[in-house]
Design a protein around this motif. Structure first.
Motif, PDB file in Angstrom:
ATOM      1  N   SER A   1       0.825  -1.202   0.000  1.00 27.60           N
ATOM      2  CA  SER A   1       0.000   0.000   0.000  1.00 27.60           C
ATOM      3  C   SER A   1       0.865   1.260   0.000  1.00 27.60           C
ATOM      4  N   ASN A   2       1.922   1.256   0.791  1.00 25.96           N
ATOM      5  CA  ASN A   2       2.814   2.409   0.847  1.00 25.96           C
ATOM      6  C   ASN A   2       3.546   2.614  -0.478  1.00 25.96           C
ATOM      7  N   PHE A   3       3.926   1.507  -1.116  1.00 29.35           N
ATOM      8  CA  PHE A   3       4.606   1.622  -2.407  1.00 29.35           C
ATOM      9  C   PHE A   3       3.667   2.185  -3.472  1.00 29.35           C
ATOM     10  N   LEU A   4       2.435   1.703  -3.497  1.00 32.81           N
ATOM     11  CA  LEU A   4       1.457   2.213  -4.455  1.00 32.81           C
ATOM     12  C   LEU A   4       1.163   3.685  -4.195  1.00 32.81           C
ATOM     13  N   ASN A   5       1.158   4.050  -2.925  1.00 34.22           N
ATOM     14  CA  ASN A   5       0.957   5.454  -2.576  1.00 34.22           C
ATOM     15  C   ASN A   5       2.104   6.313  -3.095  1.00 34.22           C
ATOM     16  N   LEU A   6       3.323   5.782  -3.006  1.00 34.68           N
ATOM     17  CA  LEU A   6       4.486   6.502  -3.534  1.00 34.68           C
ATOM     18  C   LEU A   6       4.355   6.715  -5.036  1.00 34.68           C
ATOM     19  N   VAL A   7       3.986   5.659  -5.773  1.00 35.44           N
ATOM     20  CA  VAL A   7       3.813   5.762  -7.225  1.00 35.44           C
ATOM     21  C   VAL A   7       2.748   6.797  -7.569  1.00 35.44           C
ATOM     22  N   SER A   8       1.648   6.763  -6.812  1.00 31.97           N
ATOM     23  CA  SER A   8       0.555   7.701  -7.056  1.00 31.97           C
ATOM     24  C   SER A   8       0.992   9.146  -6.814  1.00 31.97           C
ATOM     25  N   LEU A   9       1.761   9.373  -5.749  1.00 25.26           N
ATOM     26  CA  LEU A   9       2.228  10.726  -5.424  1.00 25.26           C
ATOM     27  C   LEU A   9       3.202  11.249  -6.468  1.00 25.26           C
ATOM     28  N   VAL A  10       4.069  10.360  -6.981  1.00 24.22           N
ATOM     29  CA  VAL A  10       5.025  10.753  -8.019  1.00 24.22           C
ATOM     30  C   VAL A  10       4.291  11.117  -9.304  1.00 24.22           C
ATOM     31  N   GLU A  11       3.310  10.293  -9.683  1.00 26.21           N
ATOM     32  CA  GLU A  11       2.544  10.561 -10.910  1.00 26.21           C
ATOM     33  C   GLU A  11       1.765  11.864 -10.784  1.00 26.21           C
ATOM     34  N   GLU A  12       1.206  12.113  -9.603  1.00 32.73           N
ATOM     35  CA  GLU A  12       0.441  13.341  -9.382  1.00 32.73           C
ATOM     36  C   GLU A  12       1.353  14.562  -9.471  1.00 32.73           C
ATOM     37  N   LYS A  13       2.574  14.420  -8.962  1.00 31.68           N
ATOM     38  CA  LYS A  13       3.511  15.537  -8.982  1.00 31.68           C
ATOM     39  C   LYS A  13       3.960  15.884 -10.378  1.00 31.68           C
TER      40      LYS A  13
END
Length: 234
Positions: free
Chosen positions: A220-232
């Motif tokens: 979950s934390n890794f997917l959250n990281l990917v999501s935050l990077v894509e959003e940025k």
């Protein structure tokens, strides 16, 4: 590599915070470490009657298991009411530690189980434990203990693995100030008299591990990281 990256998957929250402070334009998320799934986080048995100590780990000098045994035996001499100490693990210090116990006044109060893989037998030992202990270097076993609702006692002035981040004072763990037999004896006597406080925390400790230190939470934390990077990047 950090300068070239869009985001960082850190081992601990402390590491993630350092990365964010170093470069606020980067996304840094702590994945946490895990040795079990949420389904393996359990709180079973009649935990209101737990009154044993447990050590799980290698029997090597840097783990200071001898200090733990001496302190435990000293609590019994002073009238402490712990029912026993379970030693789970193997290593070069095993013979010396067994001799230490056999020459004491309470040879039947310390049980050596040898190495046990995670499973029902190890879980049953945790079920009977009031505290898990690690007087020397503390590692992943602290997370394993908490996954069974068992708080841990560790030395404050020793080097530990990154999993020590899971040890939060008076929430999931107790830190002993001085790594001596005398100090550990005093702390064990105090904690034995205050067992109800820690027994009442069992469910919260297991839930804490389920939320932060399981395979599912890492994903979950890794997917959250990917999501935050894509959003940025948008």
């Amino acid at each position: 590599m950090f300068k070239l990256s869009d985001g960082v998957a850190a081992y601990t929250e402390f590491d993630a915070r350092l990365f964010r402070e170093d470069d606020r334009s980067k996304v840094a998320v702590a994945l946490g470490n895990a040795c079990l799934s949420k389904a393996q986080v359990v709180l079973s048995g009649d935990y209101n009657h737990r009154k044993r100590l447990v050590y799980v780990g290698r029997l090597v000098r840097e783990k200071e298991v001898g200090l733990l045994i001496q302190a435990f035996l000293s609590t019994l001499e002073k009238g402490g009411d712990f029912q026993g100490l379970d030693i789970v693990g193997a290593g070069p210090e095993e013979k010396v530690l067994k001799e230490l116990v056999s020459k004491s006044a309470f040879p039947d109060k310390v049980l050596f189980h040898g190495h046990l893989a995670p499973g029902r037998q190890l879980a049953s030992i945790y079920e009977g434990a009031l505290f898990a202990t690690s007087p020397g270097y503390a590692g992943l076993s602290v997370v394993q203990a908490m996954a069974h609702g068992v708080p841990v006692i560790v030395s404050k002035n020793r080097k530990h693995s990154p999993e020590i981040e899971a040890c939060e004072e008076d929430l999931t763990a107790v830190f002993v100030e001085d790594g001596t037999v005398e100090c550990w004896t005093r702390e064990l006597l105090r904690l034995g008299e205050n067992s109800n406080h820690w027994l009442a925390r069992r469910v919260k400790i297991a839930a804490f591990i389920s939320e932060r230190y399981t395979f599912e939470s890492m994903v979950s934390n890794f997917l959250n990281l990917v999501s935050l990077v894509e959003e940025k990047k948008k």
